[in-house]
Design an enzyme around this catalytic site. Sequence first.
Site, mmCIF file in Angstrom:
data_model
loop_
_atom_site.group_PDB
_atom_site.id
_atom_site.type_symbol
_atom_site.label_atom_id
_atom_site.label_comp_id
_atom_site.label_asym_id
_atom_site.label_seq_id
_atom_site.Cartn_x
_atom_site.Cartn_y
_atom_site.Cartn_z
ATOM 1 N N ARG A 161 0.706 -1.127 -0.039
ATOM 2 C CA ARG A 161 -0.059 0.035 0.141
ATOM 3 C C ARG A 161 1.378 1.377 -0.358
ATOM 4 O O ARG A 161 0.297 2.591 0.505
ATOM 5 C CB ARG A 161 -1.026 0.471 1.226
ATOM 6 C CG ARG A 161 -1.885 -1.210 1.166
ATOM 7 C CD ARG A 161 -3.108 -0.908 -0.134
ATOM 8 N NE ARG A 161 -3.911 -1.482 -0.075
ATOM 9 C CZ ARG A 161 -3.690 -3.300 -0.192
ATOM 10 N NH1 ARG A 161 -2.695 -3.184 -1.150
ATOM 11 N NH2 ARG A 161 -4.077 -3.861 -0.590
ATOM 12 N N SER A 239 -10.815 0.378 2.953
ATOM 13 C CA SER A 239 -10.087 -0.497 3.833
ATOM 14 C C SER A 239 -10.055 1.835 4.630
ATOM 15 O O SER A 239 -9.214 1.907 3.781
ATOM 16 C CB SER A 239 -9.125 -1.089 3.844
ATOM 17 O OG SER A 239 -10.022 -2.060 3.732
ATOM 18 N N GLU A 333 -5.678 4.249 5.900
ATOM 19 C CA GLU A 333 -5.054 4.373 4.579
ATOM 20 C C GLU A 333 -5.625 5.143 3.779
ATOM 21 O O GLU A 333 -5.313 6.062 2.520
ATOM 22 C CB GLU A 333 -5.542 3.171 3.632
ATOM 23 C CG GLU A 333 -5.069 2.548 2.158
ATOM 24 C CD GLU A 333 -6.143 1.065 2.004
ATOM 25 O OE1 GLU A 333 -5.708 0.256 2.449
ATOM 26 O OE2 GLU A 333 -7.162 0.995 0.672
#
Length: 341
Positions: A161, A239, A333
């Site tokens: 990520r 998320s 995130e």
Amino acid sequence: MGESLKEYTSLHLGGPAKRLIHAKSEAELIAAVSEADKSGEPLLIIGGGSNVLIGDEGFPGTVVRVETKGNSFTVDACSGGMITVAAGESWDEFVKWSIDDGFVGMESLSGIPGTIGASPIQNIGAYGHEVAEFIARVRTYDRKSGEQKTFSNSECGFEYRSSLFKKEKDRYVILDVTFQLERGEMSLPIKYAELAKALNVNIEDRVLIEQARAAVLSLRALKGMLLDAKDHDTWSAGSFFVNPIVSTEIAAKLPDDAPRWPQSDGRVKTSAAWLMERSGVKRGDCHEGAGVSTKHVLALVNNGNAKAADIIELARASRSAVKDKFGITLEPEVQFVGLSL
Ligand SMILES: Cc1cc2nc3c(=O)[nH]c(=O)nc-3n(C[C@H](O)[C@H](O)[C@H](O)COP(=O)(O)OP(=O)(O)OC[C@H]3O[C@@H](n4cnc5c(N)ncnc54)[C@H](O)[C@@H]3O)c2cc1C
């Protein structure tokens, strides 16, 4: 102040932009960015707005929405296809196109909202694969030098990520991405237990690429991870937190049934959703207009009348619960604009 940014984000949140530019060509995109930089005004670039939480006060500068279109590709019998796609194209339309055209690889990444240009930034991933596996190069406009720069895959600094583009935030505008994909009928080996179960196959088996895409889309829909304007459980940014990667000592202190995914550097990735649920965060929990999705604990959602500040309050409460119970600090995130946790 100008137009509200609400309709340009998947959370349906964000106050007005002082100025909003829809960049429909690469020349317009570069001109808008360089003019804002020369004027010294704050600049925000958005694609599909599916990974941002923008404050209720809005943005006190220029917002450039990347809406560039187009693609080109060459196919070679040996090496497969090299497909270059403009930053403003829809990620999932590209995935669908690649599958319909007989390219393998993208099936696990079906249904992720947003644009091509944002895909390398947080190295999007799902169901055991991430986009870094398929990227050959990324062409950018460097706001520091005012010149274009192309990065090969190994220069992109891809991590879980994250990437160089995320770390050097606000420096590179992604203009297009070139993917290298092989031709074929069968999917890549299925890596994710839940997907293997849904397909009724074993881990590492392959299925038809269309079958893999259909199963991924069904699983995503069940979790509220496919955008649906009528379903508030999908008014999210996906998320909210990344899965934490912790030392072996910290991982050893977690309960036996905590998910543990060993990483190549010796550390261990665990599940943010599992930690939240074990810390007492429940699906459907609410704070004012913000809620925890009723379908997935990791998605914080706008139930229709949330303010950005409500989402932040809920995120803080979830983060504190996990910190108190396990001593692990969840990292977001989502990219914040005008807000912080
Ligand atoms: C329901 C839902 C499910 C999701 N599921 C997943 C998932 O499974 N896996 C996953 O990895 N992500 C997931 N996401 C997160 C999101 O879809 C991805 O991060 C996506 O790549 C964001 O694309 P975007 O175009 O919407 O980016 P935006 O939200 O518009 O922007 C994200 C960041 O990238 C920057 N940016 C955007 N375009 C450019 C550009 N051309 N050049 C430079 N900077 C740019 C922005 O400034 C911002 O910092 C999900 C989101 C939602 C809402």
